[in-house]
Motif scaffolding. Structure first.
Motif, short mmCIF file in Angstrom:
data_model
loop_
_atom_site.label_atom_id
_atom_site.label_comp_id
_atom_site.label_asym_id
_atom_site.label_seq_id
_atom_site.Cartn_x
_atom_site.Cartn_y
_atom_site.Cartn_z
N ALA A 11 -4.90 -55.79 4.97
CA ALA A 11 -4.06 -56.45 5.98
C ALA A 11 -2.62 -56.60 5.50
CB ALA A 11 -4.65 -57.82 6.33
N ARG A 12 -2.42 -56.91 4.23
CA ARG A 12 -1.07 -57.04 3.70
C ARG A 12 -0.33 -55.71 3.79
NH1 ARG A 12 -4.21 -60.33 0.25
NH2 ARG A 12 -3.47 -62.50 0.12
N SER A 13 -1.01 -54.64 3.41
CA SER A 13 -0.40 -53.32 3.50
C SER A 13 -0.03 -52.99 4.94
CB SER A 13 -1.37 -52.25 2.97
OG SER A 13 -1.61 -52.40 1.59
N ARG A 14 -0.91 -53.33 5.85
CA ARG A 14 -0.63 -53.02 7.26
C ARG A 14 0.62 -53.74 7.76
NH1 ARG A 14 -5.58 -51.89 11.24
NH2 ARG A 14 -6.41 -50.08 10.15
N SER A 15 0.80 -54.98 7.34
CA SER A 15 1.97 -55.72 7.81
C SER A 15 3.26 -55.06 7.32
CB SER A 15 1.91 -57.17 7.35
OG SER A 15 2.02 -57.30 5.94
N ILE A 16 3.25 -54.54 6.10
CA ILE A 16 4.43 -53.86 5.57
C ILE A 16 4.64 -52.52 6.26
CG2 ILE A 16 5.48 -52.83 3.53
CD1 ILE A 16 5.60 -55.87 3.57
N ARG A 17 3.56 -51.82 6.57
CA ARG A 17 3.69 -50.57 7.32
C ARG A 17 4.37 -50.81 8.66
NH1 ARG A 17 -2.30 -48.32 7.49
NH2 ARG A 17 -1.35 -46.72 8.83
N ILE A 18 3.97 -51.88 9.34
CA ILE A 18 4.60 -52.22 10.62
C ILE A 18 6.09 -52.51 10.41
CG2 ILE A 18 4.65 -53.86 12.53
CD1 ILE A 18 1.62 -54.30 12.01
N PHE A 170 8.24 -61.22 11.09
CA PHE A 170 7.22 -60.78 10.14
C PHE A 170 5.95 -61.62 10.26
CE2 PHE A 170 5.46 -60.11 5.77
CZ PHE A 170 5.19 -58.75 5.94
N ALA A 171 6.03 -62.80 10.85
CA ALA A 171 4.82 -63.59 11.10
C ALA A 171 3.88 -62.84 12.04
CB ALA A 171 5.19 -64.95 11.69
N ASP A 172 4.43 -62.23 13.09
CA ASP A 172 3.61 -61.44 14.01
C ASP A 172 3.02 -60.23 13.31
OD1 ASP A 172 4.29 -62.74 16.78
OD2 ASP A 172 6.24 -62.41 15.82
N MET A 173 3.78 -59.62 12.42
CA MET A 173 3.30 -58.44 11.70
C MET A 173 2.19 -58.81 10.72
SD MET A 173 7.05 -56.74 11.06
CE MET A 173 8.26 -56.98 12.37
N ALA A 174 2.36 -59.96 10.06
CA ALA A 174 1.31 -60.43 9.14
C ALA A 174 0.02 -60.70 9.90
CB ALA A 174 1.78 -61.68 8.41
N ALA A 175 0.13 -61.41 11.02
CA ALA A 175 -1.06 -61.72 11.81
C ALA A 175 -1.73 -60.45 12.33
CB ALA A 175 -0.68 -62.63 12.98
N VAL A 209 2.90 -50.25 15.58
CA VAL A 209 1.51 -50.62 15.33
C VAL A 209 0.57 -49.46 15.64
CG1 VAL A 209 -0.34 -52.23 15.99
CG2 VAL A 209 2.01 -53.05 15.76
N ARG A 210 0.97 -48.57 16.51
CA ARG A 210 0.07 -47.51 16.95
C ARG A 210 -0.47 -46.63 15.81
NH1 ARG A 210 3.34 -45.73 22.43
NH2 ARG A 210 3.24 -47.78 23.45
N PRO A 211 0.33 -46.31 14.78
CA PRO A 211 -0.24 -45.50 13.69
C PRO A 211 -1.43 -46.17 13.01
CG PRO A 211 2.15 -45.45 13.57
CD PRO A 211 1.80 -46.49 14.61
N LEU A 212 -1.45 -47.51 12.97
CA LEU A 212 -2.59 -48.21 12.36
C LEU A 212 -3.86 -47.95 13.14
CD1 LEU A 212 -0.09 -49.70 11.14
CD2 LEU A 212 -1.42 -51.80 11.27
N LEU A 213 -3.72 -47.76 14.45
CA LEU A 213 -4.89 -47.58 15.30
C LEU A 213 -5.53 -46.21 15.13
CD1 LEU A 213 -3.48 -49.28 18.53
CD2 LEU A 213 -4.66 -50.32 16.59
N GLN A 214 -4.86 -45.35 14.36
CA GLN A 214 -5.44 -44.04 14.05
C GLN A 214 -6.21 -44.05 12.74
OE1 GLN A 214 -5.10 -41.79 16.51
NE2 GLN A 214 -3.95 -43.44 17.51
N ASP A 215 -6.13 -45.14 11.97
CA ASP A 215 -6.85 -45.23 10.70
C ASP A 215 -8.35 -45.22 10.95
OD1 ASP A 215 -4.47 -45.44 9.37
OD2 ASP A 215 -4.59 -47.60 9.04
N ARG A 216 -9.07 -44.54 10.08
CA ARG A 216 -10.53 -44.48 10.17
C ARG A 216 -11.15 -44.60 8.79
NH1 ARG A 216 -9.03 -45.03 14.53
NH2 ARG A 216 -9.66 -44.04 16.49
N LEU A 217 -12.26 -45.31 8.73
CA LEU A 217 -13.06 -45.38 7.51
C LEU A 217 -14.12 -44.28 7.57
CD1 LEU A 217 -13.73 -49.16 6.81
CD2 LEU A 217 -12.83 -47.51 5.18
#
Length: 231
Positions: A11-18, A170-175, A209-217
């Motif tokens: 989650a921390r990484s994702r907030s910085i990516r955003i 950045f509060a919105d990005m962290a959340a 945010v959209r690039p995060l939605l392409q992440d897959r495990l």
């Protein structure tokens, strides 16, 4: 070339990516599993934690708090246009509220819910054989804690334009870093928290945010609504 070393479901990484996309940084993203304890990565960040930002020809900045402050200061020093947002907007009181909520999400929410749920619901299932069974007691506590945090976000979103005030921060990005990971596992009942859902739909629709939605495990598909912008 600037580099962000990250783990896609951190989650921390994702907030910085955003934040990097919102600020218009040109960055190469490199995946790192900190649990592997690779010597090269430990040498880069002795804490062996992601994210780590490597700024070409300048510095290595490790940790979500340090990186977010570094990015905000860099934007204030070098970007005089109105094209990009501020991570910590407003006066000193407004910026203090952003920092309080960033610590709430990356600190309290992570301890109370995200860390346990991501480990048990996602990471352990991908690792597969040899992993000990999840703790039912810990999962129940994490689910209860998550509902508490969602009620709080629902309250904030019902009172403000964005979580910390009038402007995206950045509060919105962290959340959203946390809730997007949890959303992958399909464990958030958004309809119970309408104001929070409306807020998440707004930020989920942003290009950052959209690039995060392409992440897959590998081996684990996301919940059906994970990549849907209108859910």
């Amino acid at each position: 070339m600037n580099r962000l070393i990250h783990f896609p479901f951190c989650a921390r990484s994702r907030s910085i990516r955003i934040a990097l996309v919102e600020l218009g940084w040109d960055v190469h993203f490199e995946e790192e599993d900190p649990s592997a304890w690779r010597p090269d990565f430990v040498a880069l960040n002795p804490a062996c934690e992601v994210p780590v930002l490597v700024v070409s020809g300048l510095a290595t900045v490790a940790g979500v708090y340090a990186i977010s402050e570094f990015l905000d200061e860099a934007a204030r020093d070098y970007d005089t246009s109105d094209e990009h947002i501020q991570l910590f907007p407003g006066d000193s009181v407004a910026r203090a509220e952003v920092r309080r909520l960033v610590d709430w999400f990356h600190g309290k929410l992570d301890r109370d819910a995200t860390g346990e749920l991501v480990e048990q619901k996602l990471v352990r299932r991908v690792r597969g054989a040899g992993e000990p069974p999840p703790s039912g007691e810990n999962l129940r506590a994490a689910h209860a804690n998550l509902r508490y945090h969602l009620r709080y976000v629902n309250h904030l979103a019902g009172q403000r334009d964005w979580l910390a005030g009038d402007a995206l921060s950045f509060a919105d990005m962290a959340a959203s870093g946390h809730f997007s990971v949890l959303d992958y596992a399909g464990i958030i009942s958004w309809d119970e928290f309408p104001a929070a859902k409306s807020w998440y739909m707004r930020i989920k629709s942003r290009p950052s945010v959209r690039p995060l939605l392409q992440d897959r495990l590998l081996g684990l598909s996301p919940a059906p609504i994970y990549a849907e912008l209108d859910f």
